[in-house]
Design a protein around this motif. Structure first.
Motif: not given
Length: 320
Positions: A214-222, A267-283
């Protein structure tokens, strides 16, 4: 979180043994996904230590716990110092070697009462945590959780220096259920400990390999442009509308324009998303408990809601 999300398993184990304290649970998950350190301030009995132990057991990660005190020596944190004497042609030579232990071999560490540590030990400790190295050797540490009692007079506790506090990207103010008047949750605690066995072994649920993946995924998340703008507007709102400045807050470019992107991705990965959304501002709520004035932090949910709802309605936006 989706059913395929491995972090559900860790959350389940924490929920089995600890009622409430959602902000601490989420911050622990965000910290371990993003490999960032966490500062948790709260009175004794708010499950700070227990939650760290649960997540390390369920994740099969090597755990180190240490309660710092006024006379803490660096050797107590990094392992044993071995001094040897060798005789050479030119005379005797005294050598010092570290048999690595403590934070040098741990994957998760809990540093209790960190504000009590003497300056000399604390400075070296924070440098090791920041660089994740001891001299030139990398250490396996994923996340350090530093805890402290409140700075109220009855706890005889000094506040952590702002520059040192800023080393911890995630910052949480943990409150007890009773004094928080969360009576339904308090009843659940009573019920839980009435029923649970005295001895409980936390089962292994995930492995270190999961965190590496998941750390590898983190750097590539849009992070789409609207989310980038949302972050910029968040900072602008705090400064322009709520009076945050260099005298009353720890809002730095490094934190909010670098580290916050990392936590939002986690936060996006924690919630099963592969792209950040406005919801991730909650982080951002998990980064600001001690970075902005308390009266502003108490309004943070509304601030984020206003920003995200405005963006959703207009689809555009500049700084508020």
């Amino acid at each position: 979180m989706t059913s395929q999300n491995p972090f559900i398993a860790l959350k389940e184990e924490m929920d089995k043994l600890v009622i409430g304290h959602e902000e601490v649970k989420i911050s622990l998950l965000l910290g371990i996904i993003a490999r960032e350190h966490i500062y948790v301030e709260g009175p004794p009995g708010t499950a700070k230590t227990m939650l760290a132990e649960i997540i390390s057991g369920a994740a099969q990660l090597k755990f180190f716990f240490y309660q710092l005190h006024r006379d803490t020596r660096l050797s107590e944190l990094i392992g044993d110092l071995v001094i040897s004497k060798e005789t050479t042609d030119t005379g005797e030579v005294i050598k010092q070697k570290v048999v690595k232990g403590g934070i040098l071999t741990a994957e998760i560490c809990l540093l209790d009462d960190i504000s009590r540590a003497p300056g000399e030990s604390l400075n070296v400790l924070l440098r090791i945590l920041n660089e994740r190295k001891f001299f030139d050797e990398e250490i396996p540490l994923l996340t350090a959780i530093a805890t402290s009692n409140p700075t109220a007079d009855e706890y005889y506790n000094e506040p952590l220096d702002p520059a040192n506090l800023d080393r911890f990207v995630l910052q949480i103010n943990a409150q007890g259920l009773s004094y928080g008047k969360r009576w339904d949750e308090a009843r659940e605690v009573i019920k839980l400990y009435t029923q649970r066995p005295i001895e409980y072994q936390v089962p292994a649920r995930v492995s270190r390999e999961v965190f590496d993946e998941y750390y590898q995924k983190l750097g590539n998340l849009e992070i789409p442009l609207e989310v980038q703008e949302g972050l910029a507007n968040f900072v602008a709102t705090l400064i322009e509308d709520y009076g945050c400045n260099e005298t009353n807050s720890l809002i730095s470019d490094r934190t909010f324009f670098v580290k916050s992107l990392k936590i939002m991705r986690a936060h996006a990965l924690l919630h099963g998303r592969e792209v950040c959304t406005l919801e991730d501002l909650n982080a951002l709520k998990y980064m600001t408990a001690f970075r902005i004035p308390e009266e502003v932090f108490l309004q943070l949910d509304q601030i984020i809601e206003d920003l995200t709802s405005k963006k959703k309605k207009t689809g555009t936006g500049g700084a508020s």
